[in-house]
Motif scaffolding. Sequence first.
Motif, PDB file in Angstrom:
ATOM      1  N   ALA A  53       0.851  -1.192   0.000  1.00 53.58           N
ATOM      2  CA  ALA A  53       0.000   0.000   0.000  1.00 53.58           C
ATOM      3  C   ALA A  53       0.884   1.238   0.000  1.00 53.58           C
ATOM      4  CB  ALA A  53      -0.900   0.002   1.232  1.00 53.58           C
ATOM      5  N   SER A  54       0.350   2.340  -0.481  1.00 54.53           N
ATOM      6  CA  SER A  54       1.110   3.582  -0.450  1.00 54.53           C
ATOM      7  C   SER A  54       0.176   4.747  -0.157  1.00 54.53           C
ATOM      8  CB  SER A  54       1.839   3.812  -1.772  1.00 54.53           C
ATOM      9  OG  SER A  54       0.916   3.981  -2.815  1.00 54.53           O
ATOM     10  N   ILE A  55       0.742   5.797   0.430  1.00 53.50           N
ATOM     11  CA  ILE A  55      -0.003   7.017   0.717  1.00 53.50           C
ATOM     12  C   ILE A  55       0.842   8.205   0.274  1.00 53.50           C
ATOM     13  CG2 ILE A  55      -1.364   6.077   2.614  1.00 53.50           C
ATOM     14  CD1 ILE A  55       0.560   7.337   4.572  1.00 53.50           C
ATOM     15  N   GLY A  56       0.193   9.314  -0.002  1.00 49.66           N
ATOM     16  CA  GLY A  56       0.871  10.526  -0.455  1.00 49.66           C
ATOM     17  C   GLY A  56       1.563  11.263   0.676  1.00 49.66           C
ATOM     18  N   LYS A  57       2.283  12.320   0.313  1.00 48.58           N
ATOM     19  CA  LYS A  57       3.079  13.077   1.277  1.00 48.58           C
ATOM     20  C   LYS A  57       2.211  13.689   2.374  1.00 48.58           C
ATOM     21  CE  LYS A  57       5.058  16.843  -0.211  1.00 48.58           C
ATOM     22  NZ  LYS A  57       5.994  17.807  -0.810  1.00 48.58           N
ATOM     23  N   ASP A  58       1.088  14.301   2.020  1.00 48.20           N
ATOM     24  CA  ASP A  58       0.230  14.940   3.019  1.00 48.20           C
ATOM     25  C   ASP A  58      -0.377  13.915   3.978  1.00 48.20           C
ATOM     26  OD1 ASP A  58       0.771  17.429   1.958  1.00 48.20           O
ATOM     27  OD2 ASP A  58      -0.971  17.376   0.630  1.00 48.20           O
ATOM     28  N   GLN A  59      -0.820  12.770   3.440  1.00 45.88           N
ATOM     29  CA  GLN A  59      -1.369  11.718   4.296  1.00 45.88           C
ATOM     30  C   GLN A  59      -0.291  11.149   5.210  1.00 45.88           C
ATOM     31  OE1 GLN A  59      -2.871   9.317   1.070  1.00 45.88           O
ATOM     32  NE2 GLN A  59      -4.971   9.606   1.807  1.00 45.88           N
ATOM     33  N   ALA A  60       0.915  10.974   4.694  1.00 48.09           N
ATOM     34  CA  ALA A  60       2.015  10.439   5.505  1.00 48.09           C
ATOM     35  C   ALA A  60       2.349  11.399   6.643  1.00 48.09           C
ATOM     36  CB  ALA A  60       3.245  10.191   4.635  1.00 48.09           C
ATOM     37  N   ARG A  61       2.388  12.689   6.338  1.00 48.92           N
ATOM     38  CA  ARG A  61       2.691  13.684   7.377  1.00 48.92           C
ATOM     39  C   ARG A  61       1.632  13.657   8.474  1.00 48.92           C
ATOM     40  NH1 ARG A  61       3.229  18.180   4.425  1.00 48.92           N
ATOM     41  NH2 ARG A  61       5.456  17.884   4.261  1.00 48.92           N
ATOM     42  N   LYS A  62       0.363  13.588   8.074  1.00 48.38           N
ATOM     43  CA  LYS A  62      -0.742  13.530   9.044  1.00 48.38           C
ATOM     44  C   LYS A  62      -0.643  12.289   9.925  1.00 48.38           C
ATOM     45  CE  LYS A  62      -4.903  15.601   7.677  1.00 48.38           C
ATOM     46  NZ  LYS A  62      -6.192  15.547   6.998  1.00 48.38           N
ATOM     47  N   PHE A  63      -0.333  11.141   9.299  1.00 46.85           N
ATOM     48  CA  PHE A  63      -0.205   9.884  10.034  1.00 46.85           C
ATOM     49  C   PHE A  63       0.939   9.947  11.031  1.00 46.85           C
ATOM     50  CE2 PHE A  63       1.776   5.651  10.365  1.00 46.85           C
ATOM     51  CZ  PHE A  63       0.758   4.989  11.010  1.00 46.85           C
ATOM     52  N   ILE A  64       2.101  10.429  10.594  1.00 50.59           N
ATOM     53  CA  ILE A  64       3.269  10.510  11.475  1.00 50.59           C
ATOM     54  C   ILE A  64       2.982  11.438  12.647  1.00 50.59           C
ATOM     55  CG2 ILE A  64       5.658  11.315  11.621  1.00 50.59           C
ATOM     56  CD1 ILE A  64       5.970  10.231   8.724  1.00 50.59           C
ATOM     57  N   GLN A  65       2.316  12.565  12.391  1.00 55.91           N
ATOM     58  CA  GLN A  65       1.978  13.483  13.473  1.00 55.91           C
ATOM     59  C   GLN A  65       0.967  12.860  14.431  1.00 55.91           C
ATOM     60  OE1 GLN A  65       0.725  16.989  11.394  1.00 55.91           O
ATOM     61  NE2 GLN A  65       2.819  17.745  11.184  1.00 55.91           N
ATOM     62  N   SER A  66       0.047  12.048  13.922  1.00 54.36           N
ATOM     63  CA  SER A  66      -0.971  11.456  14.793  1.00 54.36           C
ATOM     64  C   SER A  66      -0.381  10.411  15.729  1.00 54.36           C
ATOM     65  CB  SER A  66      -2.108  10.848  13.984  1.00 54.36           C
ATOM     66  OG  SER A  66      -1.686   9.685  13.334  1.00 54.36           O
ATOM     67  N   ILE A  67       0.724   9.769  15.336  1.00 55.86           N
ATOM     68  CA  ILE A  67       1.351   8.795  16.234  1.00 55.86           C
ATOM     69  C   ILE A  67       2.477   9.422  17.045  1.00 55.86           C
ATOM     70  CG2 ILE A  67       0.705   6.799  14.842  1.00 55.86           C
ATOM     71  CD1 ILE A  67       3.573   6.722  13.782  1.00 55.86           C
ATOM     72  N   GLY A  68       2.646  10.740  16.913  1.00 55.24           N
ATOM     73  CA  GLY A  68       3.609  11.454  17.747  1.00 55.24           C
ATOM     74  C   GLY A  68       5.040  11.398  17.250  1.00 55.24           C
ATOM     75  N   GLY A  69       5.250  11.073  15.979  1.00 54.56           N
ATOM     76  CA  GLY A  69       6.606  10.954  15.467  1.00 54.56           C
ATOM     77  C   GLY A  69       7.278  12.271  15.131  1.00 54.56           C
ATOM     78  N   ALA A  70       6.651  13.077  14.314  1.00 50.81           N
ATOM     79  CA  ALA A  70       7.250  14.335  13.869  1.00 50.81           C
ATOM     80  C   ALA A  70       6.292  15.475  14.176  1.00 50.81           C
ATOM     81  CB  ALA A  70       7.521  14.279  12.368  1.00 50.81           C
ATOM     82  N   ARG A  71       6.867  16.588  14.542  1.00 46.23           N
ATOM     83  CA  ARG A  71       6.020  17.738  14.873  1.00 46.23           C
ATOM     84  C   ARG A  71       6.400  18.915  14.033  1.00 46.23           C
ATOM     85  NH1 ARG A  71       6.470  14.635  19.114  1.00 46.23           N
ATOM     86  NH2 ARG A  71       4.679  14.249  20.372  1.00 46.23           N
TER      87      ARG A  71
END
Length: 71
Positions: A53-71
């Motif tokens: 599966a793959s997701i775009g840049k905006d979706q990836a950023r949202k996902f990473i922020q939701s799990i507390g990875g990048a701010r």
Amino acid sequence: MALRRIDAETLLAPPAPPKDMVIMFGLTGYAIRVTGKGASLMELDVDGSRELASIGKDQARKFIQSIGGAR
């Protein structure tokens, strides 16, 4: 672990994170490949890898922020 001094300029303008990286899920045989264009879930085996599966840049950023990875 050695401590090092960081000047104010480095704190205000940190280096850019690497564009491409692979995050392994332990010994499960799965990994996430993060690129400048987005992220992909990969299945790893002895013959190589397969994108599940793959997701775009905006979706990836949202996902990473939701799990507390990048701010």
